[in-house]
Design a protein around this motif. Structure first.
Motif, PDB file in Angstrom:
ATOM      1  N   ALA A  30      12.899   9.473   9.577  1.00  0.00           N
ATOM      2  CA  ALA A  30      12.340   8.484   8.645  1.00  0.00           C
ATOM      3  C   ALA A  30      10.933   8.084   9.082  1.00  0.00           C
ATOM      4  CB  ALA A  30      13.252   7.257   8.562  1.00  0.00           C
ATOM      5  N   ASP A  31      10.745   7.842  10.377  1.00  0.00           N
ATOM      6  CA  ASP A  31       9.410   7.500  10.887  1.00  0.00           C
ATOM      7  C   ASP A  31       8.416   8.615  10.603  1.00  0.00           C
ATOM      8  OD1 ASP A  31      10.331   5.073  11.850  1.00  0.00           O
ATOM      9  OD2 ASP A  31      10.577   5.783  13.915  1.00  0.00           O
ATOM     10  N   ASP A  32       8.849   9.859  10.792  1.00  0.00           N
ATOM     11  CA  ASP A  32       7.988  11.015  10.534  1.00  0.00           C
ATOM     12  C   ASP A  32       7.605  11.095   9.055  1.00  0.00           C
ATOM     13  OD1 ASP A  32       6.684  13.481  11.381  1.00  0.00           O
ATOM     14  OD2 ASP A  32       8.280  14.523  10.276  1.00  0.00           O
ATOM     15  N   LEU A  33       8.583  10.886   8.166  1.00  0.00           N
ATOM     16  CA  LEU A  33       8.290  10.899   6.727  1.00  0.00           C
ATOM     17  C   LEU A  33       7.320   9.796   6.335  1.00  0.00           C
ATOM     18  CD1 LEU A  33      11.779  11.689   5.143  1.00  0.00           C
ATOM     19  CD2 LEU A  33       9.688  13.038   4.906  1.00  0.00           C
ATOM     20  N   ILE A  34       7.479   8.631   6.950  1.00  0.00           N
ATOM     21  CA  ILE A  34       6.567   7.514   6.658  1.00  0.00           C
ATOM     22  C   ILE A  34       5.141   7.883   7.074  1.00  0.00           C
ATOM     23  CG2 ILE A  34       5.977   5.141   7.296  1.00  0.00           C
ATOM     24  CD1 ILE A  34       9.081   4.665   7.508  1.00  0.00           C
ATOM     25  N   LEU A  35       4.999   8.482   8.256  1.00  0.00           N
ATOM     26  CA  LEU A  35       3.669   8.888   8.711  1.00  0.00           C
ATOM     27  C   LEU A  35       3.070   9.961   7.800  1.00  0.00           C
ATOM     28  CD1 LEU A  35       4.081   8.964  12.597  1.00  0.00           C
ATOM     29  CD2 LEU A  35       2.655   7.408  11.240  1.00  0.00           C
ATOM     30  N   LYS A  36       3.891  10.949   7.404  1.00  0.00           N
ATOM     31  CA  LYS A  36       3.411  12.020   6.524  1.00  0.00           C
ATOM     32  C   LYS A  36       3.015  11.488   5.151  1.00  0.00           C
ATOM     33  CE  LYS A  36       6.106  15.804   8.532  1.00  0.00           C
ATOM     34  NZ  LYS A  36       7.266  16.685   8.305  1.00  0.00           N
ATOM     35  N   SER A  37       3.668  10.430   4.706  1.00  0.00           N
ATOM     36  CA  SER A  37       3.427   9.884   3.365  1.00  0.00           C
ATOM     37  C   SER A  37       2.387   8.772   3.361  1.00  0.00           C
ATOM     38  CB  SER A  37       4.744   9.358   2.780  1.00  0.00           C
ATOM     39  OG  SER A  37       5.701  10.389   2.704  1.00  0.00           O
ATOM     40  N   GLN A  38       1.846   8.456   4.507  1.00  0.00           N
ATOM     41  CA  GLN A  38       0.904   7.352   4.622  1.00  0.00           C
ATOM     42  C   GLN A  38      -0.235   7.516   3.610  1.00  0.00           C
ATOM     43  OE1 GLN A  38      -0.671   7.007   8.602  1.00  0.00           O
ATOM     44  NE2 GLN A  38      -0.244   4.829   8.611  1.00  0.00           N
ATOM     45  N   GLY A  39      -0.450   6.468   2.822  1.00  0.00           N
ATOM     46  CA  GLY A  39      -1.510   6.496   1.821  1.00  0.00           C
ATOM     47  C   GLY A  39      -1.079   7.038   0.472  1.00  0.00           C
ATOM     48  N   ASN A  40       0.124   7.599   0.368  1.00  0.00           N
ATOM     49  CA  ASN A  40       0.603   8.139  -0.907  1.00  0.00           C
ATOM     50  C   ASN A  40       1.650   7.182  -1.482  1.00  0.00           C
ATOM     51  OD1 ASN A  40       2.066   9.580  -2.943  1.00  0.00           O
ATOM     52  ND2 ASN A  40       1.236  11.493  -2.125  1.00  0.00           N
ATOM     53  N   TYR A  41       1.214   6.393  -2.432  1.00  0.00           N
ATOM     54  CA  TYR A  41       2.073   5.348  -2.992  1.00  0.00           C
ATOM     55  C   TYR A  41       3.377   5.908  -3.550  1.00  0.00           C
ATOM     56  CZ  TYR A  41       3.679   1.432  -5.796  1.00  0.00           C
ATOM     57  OH  TYR A  41       4.437   0.439  -6.336  1.00  0.00           O
ATOM     58  N   ARG A  42       3.293   6.985  -4.338  1.00  0.00           N
ATOM     59  CA  ARG A  42       4.505   7.512  -4.989  1.00  0.00           C
ATOM     60  C   ARG A  42       5.509   8.056  -3.972  1.00  0.00           C
ATOM     61  NH1 ARG A  42       3.762   7.347 -10.440  1.00  0.00           N
ATOM     62  NH2 ARG A  42       1.641   7.558 -11.223  1.00  0.00           N
ATOM     63  N   GLU A  43       5.018   8.736  -2.957  1.00  0.00           N
ATOM     64  CA  GLU A  43       5.928   9.247  -1.934  1.00  0.00           C
ATOM     65  C   GLU A  43       6.585   8.102  -1.168  1.00  0.00           C
ATOM     66  OE1 GLU A  43       3.632  13.470  -1.010  1.00  0.00           O
ATOM     67  OE2 GLU A  43       3.593  11.877   0.505  1.00  0.00           O
ATOM     68  N   THR A  50      14.964   5.428  -1.576  1.00  0.00           N
ATOM     69  CA  THR A  50      16.061   6.179  -0.959  1.00  0.00           C
ATOM     70  C   THR A  50      16.634   5.427   0.239  1.00  0.00           C
ATOM     71  OG1 THR A  50      15.120   8.274  -1.683  1.00  0.00           O
ATOM     72  CG2 THR A  50      16.684   8.366   0.153  1.00  0.00           C
ATOM     73  N   LEU A  51      15.748   4.919   1.095  1.00  0.00           N
ATOM     74  CA  LEU A  51      16.209   4.171   2.266  1.00  0.00           C
ATOM     75  C   LEU A  51      16.912   2.879   1.861  1.00  0.00           C
ATOM     76  CD1 LEU A  51      13.160   4.688   4.660  1.00  0.00           C
ATOM     77  CD2 LEU A  51      15.413   5.782   4.797  1.00  0.00           C
ATOM     78  N   ASP A  52      16.414   2.230   0.799  1.00  0.00           N
ATOM     79  CA  ASP A  52      17.037   1.008   0.293  1.00  0.00           C
ATOM     80  C   ASP A  52      18.449   1.289  -0.213  1.00  0.00           C
ATOM     81  OD1 ASP A  52      16.884  -1.808  -0.257  1.00  0.00           O
ATOM     82  OD2 ASP A  52      16.689  -1.296  -2.386  1.00  0.00           O
ATOM     83  N   ASN A  53      18.622   2.407  -0.915  1.00  0.00           N
ATOM     84  CA  ASN A  53      19.953   2.791  -1.396  1.00  0.00           C
ATOM     85  C   ASN A  53      20.894   3.067  -0.229  1.00  0.00           C
ATOM     86  OD1 ASN A  53      19.198   2.546  -4.078  1.00  0.00           O
ATOM     87  ND2 ASN A  53      18.742   4.713  -4.315  1.00  0.00           N
ATOM     88  N   CYS A  54      20.373   3.719   0.800  1.00  0.00           N
ATOM     89  CA  CYS A  54      21.187   3.982   1.994  1.00  0.00           C
ATOM     90  C   CYS A  54      21.594   2.676   2.670  1.00  0.00           C
ATOM     91  CB  CYS A  54      20.420   4.864   2.978  1.00  0.00           C
ATOM     92  SG  CYS A  54      20.175   6.559   2.437  1.00  0.00           S
TER      93      CYS A  54
END
Length: 120
Positions: A30-43, A50-54
């Motif tokens: 999850a931390d890795d995905l957050i870093l990869k998505s940094q700056g991309n609002y839609r991602e 997804t994390l909220d549903n989990c």
């Protein structure tokens, strides 16, 4: 419909090492995905959803577990109650407190007097 589990404090199962390892791996992923998505609002929005549903599903499962006092404990505490019961007790106490304060104001009496009269 999901199962309800009841445990005594002393009988709560320990975290299994393989599950602990998977939880750690999930956090790292999850931390890795957050870093990869940094700056991309839609991602980030999709990841957050997804994390909220989990989290909602995890909390639902947590609320299906009831923890009761061990037999050597004299009285159960609020911690032993499921979340729904805690919320009901809190909202009932808050509503009662507000009602007693309102009645005390209307009748010009102290809240203690109103509570005593209601108890009688």
């Amino acid at each position: 419909m999901h199962n309800t589990f009841t445990y005594k404090h002393a009988d709560l199962p320990a975290v299994r090492p393989e599950i602990k390892a998977e939880i750690i791996a999930l956090g790292i992923h999850a931390d890795d995905l957050i870093l990869k998505s940094q700056g991309n609002y839609r991602e980030l929005e999709e990841l957050a959803e997804t994390l909220d549903n989990c989290l909602d599903t995890c909390e639902l499962n947590l609320n299906s577990i009831r923890i009761v006092a061990d037999s050597n404990s004299p009285l159960p505490s609020m911690r032993d109650l499921p979340m729904e019961e805690k919320q009901i007790i809190f909202s009932t106490a808050l509503t009662s407190s507000i009602a007693i304060e309102a009645l005390a104001s209307v009748f010009g009496k102290s809240p203690q007097q109103i509570a005593s009269e209601l108890a009688e």
